[in-house]
Scaffold this motif. Structure first.
Motif, PDB file in Angstrom:
ATOM      1  N   ALA A  94     -18.180  -8.101  54.723  1.00 22.97           N
ATOM      2  CA  ALA A  94     -19.206  -8.817  53.965  1.00 22.97           C
ATOM      3  C   ALA A  94     -20.456  -7.954  53.805  1.00 22.97           C
ATOM      4  CB  ALA A  94     -19.553 -10.132  54.654  1.00 22.97           C
ATOM      5  N   ALA A  95     -20.752  -7.148  54.823  1.00 25.68           N
ATOM      6  CA  ALA A  95     -21.955  -6.305  54.775  1.00 25.68           C
ATOM      7  C   ALA A  95     -21.843  -5.216  53.711  1.00 25.68           C
ATOM      8  CB  ALA A  95     -22.210  -5.675  56.142  1.00 25.68           C
ATOM      9  N   ARG A  96     -20.633  -4.976  53.211  1.00 24.29           N
ATOM     10  CA  ARG A  96     -20.460  -3.965  52.168  1.00 24.29           C
ATOM     11  C   ARG A  96     -20.382  -4.581  50.772  1.00 24.29           C
ATOM     12  NH1 ARG A  96     -16.904   1.074  54.528  1.00 24.29           N
ATOM     13  NH2 ARG A  96     -17.594   0.935  56.695  1.00 24.29           N
ATOM     14  N   VAL A  97     -20.717  -5.848  50.680  1.00 24.57           N
ATOM     15  CA  VAL A  97     -20.799  -6.510  49.372  1.00 24.57           C
ATOM     16  C   VAL A  97     -22.256  -6.894  49.131  1.00 24.57           C
ATOM     17  CG1 VAL A  97     -19.968  -8.376  47.889  1.00 24.57           C
ATOM     18  CG2 VAL A  97     -18.469  -7.439  49.658  1.00 24.57           C
ATOM     19  N   GLU A  98     -22.877  -6.203  48.207  1.00 23.07           N
ATOM     20  CA  GLU A  98     -24.256  -6.541  47.843  1.00 23.07           C
ATOM     21  C   GLU A  98     -24.221  -7.604  46.752  1.00 23.07           C
ATOM     22  OE1 GLU A  98     -26.074  -2.013  48.362  1.00 23.07           O
ATOM     23  OE2 GLU A  98     -25.927  -2.936  46.374  1.00 23.07           O
ATOM     24  N   THR A  99     -24.957  -8.685  46.982  1.00 23.60           N
ATOM     25  CA  THR A  99     -25.005  -9.752  45.984  1.00 23.60           C
ATOM     26  C   THR A  99     -26.295  -9.637  45.194  1.00 23.60           C
ATOM     27  OG1 THR A  99     -23.965 -11.106  47.657  1.00 23.60           O
ATOM     28  CG2 THR A  99     -24.597 -12.212  45.647  1.00 23.60           C
ATOM     29  N   LEU A 100     -26.181  -9.729  43.895  1.00 19.84           N
ATOM     30  CA  LEU A 100     -27.355  -9.715  43.015  1.00 19.84           C
ATOM     31  C   LEU A 100     -27.328 -11.030  42.250  1.00 19.84           C
ATOM     32  CD1 LEU A 100     -26.301  -6.271  41.597  1.00 19.84           C
ATOM     33  CD2 LEU A 100     -28.109  -6.568  43.290  1.00 19.84           C
ATOM     34  N   GLY A 101     -28.474 -11.514  41.872  1.00 20.54           N
ATOM     35  CA  GLY A 101     -28.505 -12.755  41.098  1.00 20.54           C
ATOM     36  C   GLY A 101     -28.212 -13.962  41.971  1.00 20.54           C
ATOM     37  N   ALA A 102     -27.526 -14.949  41.376  1.00 16.71           N
ATOM     38  CA  ALA A 102     -27.299 -16.230  42.052  1.00 16.71           C
ATOM     39  C   ALA A 102     -26.382 -16.063  43.257  1.00 16.71           C
ATOM     40  CB  ALA A 102     -26.690 -17.225  41.069  1.00 16.71           C
ATOM     41  N   ASP A 103     -26.589 -16.898  44.284  1.00 18.96           N
ATOM     42  CA  ASP A 103     -25.699 -16.926  45.438  1.00 18.96           C
ATOM     43  C   ASP A 103     -24.503 -17.810  45.125  1.00 18.96           C
ATOM     44  OD1 ASP A 103     -27.055 -15.284  47.236  1.00 18.96           O
ATOM     45  OD2 ASP A 103     -28.426 -16.918  47.788  1.00 18.96           O
ATOM     46  N   PRO A 104     -23.282 -17.303  45.336  1.00 21.29           N
ATOM     47  CA  PRO A 104     -22.102 -18.145  45.128  1.00 21.29           C
ATOM     48  C   PRO A 104     -22.117 -19.357  46.066  1.00 21.29           C
ATOM     49  CG  PRO A 104     -21.493 -15.839  45.302  1.00 21.29           C
ATOM     50  CD  PRO A 104     -22.934 -15.928  45.694  1.00 21.29           C
ATOM     51  N   VAL A 105     -21.495 -20.440  45.612  1.00 19.84           N
ATOM     52  CA  VAL A 105     -21.446 -21.699  46.359  1.00 19.84           C
ATOM     53  C   VAL A 105     -20.060 -21.854  46.971  1.00 19.84           C
ATOM     54  CG1 VAL A 105     -21.595 -24.217  46.152  1.00 19.84           C
ATOM     55  CG2 VAL A 105     -23.119 -22.749  44.805  1.00 19.84           C
ATOM     56  N   ARG A 106     -20.032 -22.295  48.244  1.00 19.75           N
ATOM     57  CA  ARG A 106     -18.759 -22.428  48.949  1.00 19.75           C
ATOM     58  C   ARG A 106     -18.057 -23.749  48.630  1.00 19.75           C
ATOM     59  NH1 ARG A 106     -16.607 -20.437  54.191  1.00 19.75           N
ATOM     60  NH2 ARG A 106     -15.115 -21.985  54.934  1.00 19.75           N
ATOM     61  N   PHE A 107     -16.775 -23.683  48.337  1.00 26.02           N
ATOM     62  CA  PHE A 107     -15.927 -24.868  48.179  1.00 26.02           C
ATOM     63  C   PHE A 107     -14.849 -24.811  49.247  1.00 26.02           C
ATOM     64  CE2 PHE A 107     -17.101 -26.859  44.112  1.00 26.02           C
ATOM     65  CZ  PHE A 107     -17.998 -25.917  43.645  1.00 26.02           C
ATOM     66  N   GLU A 108     -14.711 -25.904  49.990  1.00 22.98           N
ATOM     67  CA  GLU A 108     -13.747 -25.966  51.081  1.00 22.98           C
ATOM     68  C   GLU A 108     -12.361 -26.292  50.522  1.00 22.98           C
ATOM     69  OE1 GLU A 108     -13.956 -24.527  54.393  1.00 22.98           O
ATOM     70  OE2 GLU A 108     -15.882 -25.193  53.608  1.00 22.98           O
ATOM     71  N   MET A 109     -11.372 -25.464  50.872  1.00 21.23           N
ATOM     72  CA  MET A 109     -10.005 -25.697  50.425  1.00 21.23           C
ATOM     73  C   MET A 109      -9.196 -26.345  51.541  1.00 21.23           C
ATOM     74  SD  MET A 109      -9.660 -24.662  47.344  1.00 21.23           S
ATOM     75  CE  MET A 109     -11.372 -24.984  46.935  1.00 21.23           C
ATOM     76  N   PRO A 110      -8.304 -27.292  51.194  1.00 21.86           N
ATOM     77  CA  PRO A 110      -7.391 -27.797  52.221  1.00 21.86           C
ATOM     78  C   PRO A 110      -6.375 -26.710  52.578  1.00 21.86           C
ATOM     79  CG  PRO A 110      -6.882 -28.759  50.074  1.00 21.86           C
ATOM     80  CD  PRO A 110      -8.072 -27.875  49.875  1.00 21.86           C
ATOM     81  N   THR A 111      -5.998 -26.599  53.849  1.00 22.61           N
ATOM     82  CA  THR A 111      -4.989 -25.614  54.256  1.00 22.61           C
ATOM     83  C   THR A 111      -3.964 -26.293  55.152  1.00 22.61           C
ATOM     84  OG1 THR A 111      -6.240 -24.923  56.212  1.00 22.61           O
ATOM     85  CG2 THR A 111      -6.625 -23.669  54.188  1.00 22.61           C
ATOM     86  N   GLU A 112      -2.750 -25.783  55.107  1.00 27.20           N
ATOM     87  CA  GLU A 112      -1.684 -26.333  55.934  1.00 27.20           C
ATOM     88  C   GLU A 112      -1.970 -26.115  57.410  1.00 27.20           C
ATOM     89  OE1 GLU A 112       2.618 -25.289  55.278  1.00 27.20           O
ATOM     90  OE2 GLU A 112       2.047 -26.062  53.301  1.00 27.20           O
ATOM     91  N   SER A 113      -2.524 -24.944  57.724  1.00 26.54           N
ATOM     92  CA  SER A 113      -2.774 -24.589  59.128  1.00 26.54           C
ATOM     93  C   SER A 113      -3.982 -25.326  59.687  1.00 26.54           C
ATOM     94  CB  SER A 113      -3.025 -23.083  59.234  1.00 26.54           C
ATOM     95  OG  SER A 113      -4.217 -22.748  58.541  1.00 26.54           O
TER      96      SER A 113
END
Ligand SMILES: [Zn+2]
Ligand SMILES: [Zn+2]
Length: 159
Positions: free
Chosen positions: A53-72
């Motif tokens: 994550a530290a090697r991804v620079e974000t510019l502009g808007a911050d992405p929004v998290r969506f929770e996905m259902p998972t089998e595990s």
């Protein structure tokens, strides 16, 4: 695998509000043929570049998290542009230090090539896999497949 310089590793969402840049090559690149990825992308597979994550620079808007259902039951969050909803990366297992960046959101999606094909058991029958790239029915043991340098990088961000 990376086919070009990191200058090509910029990307973003469809509307341009979210922009990002990877500051190095990813550790490893998955082509996942699982049914969750097919459903969540509406396509035959997803291409994820695994990078700190530290090697991804974000510019502009911050992405929004969506929770996905998972089998595990382990968490899977998909991060989307707050304006146009394009998925730009995922976080798996509650691990915030590694991002699974959607290769298709790169300005040059051809810059990154899959290192492994996973969940091939649910692959669409018309998808032909290339020779010489490891493919697994389900998940795989990264310790046997990743290059040493990438394993080292991952160890540094997983405590
Ligand atoms: Zn957008
Ligand atoms: Zn998948």
């Amino acid at each position: 695998m990376i086919t070009t310089t990191t200058e090509k590793l910029a990307g973003g969402c469809a509307c341009g509000a979210v922009r990002y840049r990877m500051t190095s090559a990813p550790m490893f690149v998955h082509c996942c043929h699982c049914l969750d990825c097919q459903r969540q992308t509406g396509s035959a597979f997803v291409l994820n570049a695994l990078i700190e994550a530290a090697r991804v620079e974000t510019l502009g808007a911050d992405p929004v998290r969506f929770e996905m259902p998972t089998e595990s039951g382990r968490p899977h969050g998909i991060y989307r542009c707050p304006q146009c909803g394009t998925a730009v990366w995922s976080e798996y297992g509650g691990l915030a230090t590694i991002r699974f960046v959607r290769v298709g959101t790169l300005d040059d999606p051809r810059a990154v090539v899959p290192d492994v094909h996973i969940y091939v058991r649910s692959k669409q029958p018309w998808v032909a896999l290339p020779e010489g790239v490891p493919a697994f029915d389900a998940y795989y043991d990264s310790r046997k497949v990743w290059p040493a340098e990438s394993l080292e990088r991952r160890r540094a961000v997983i405590r």
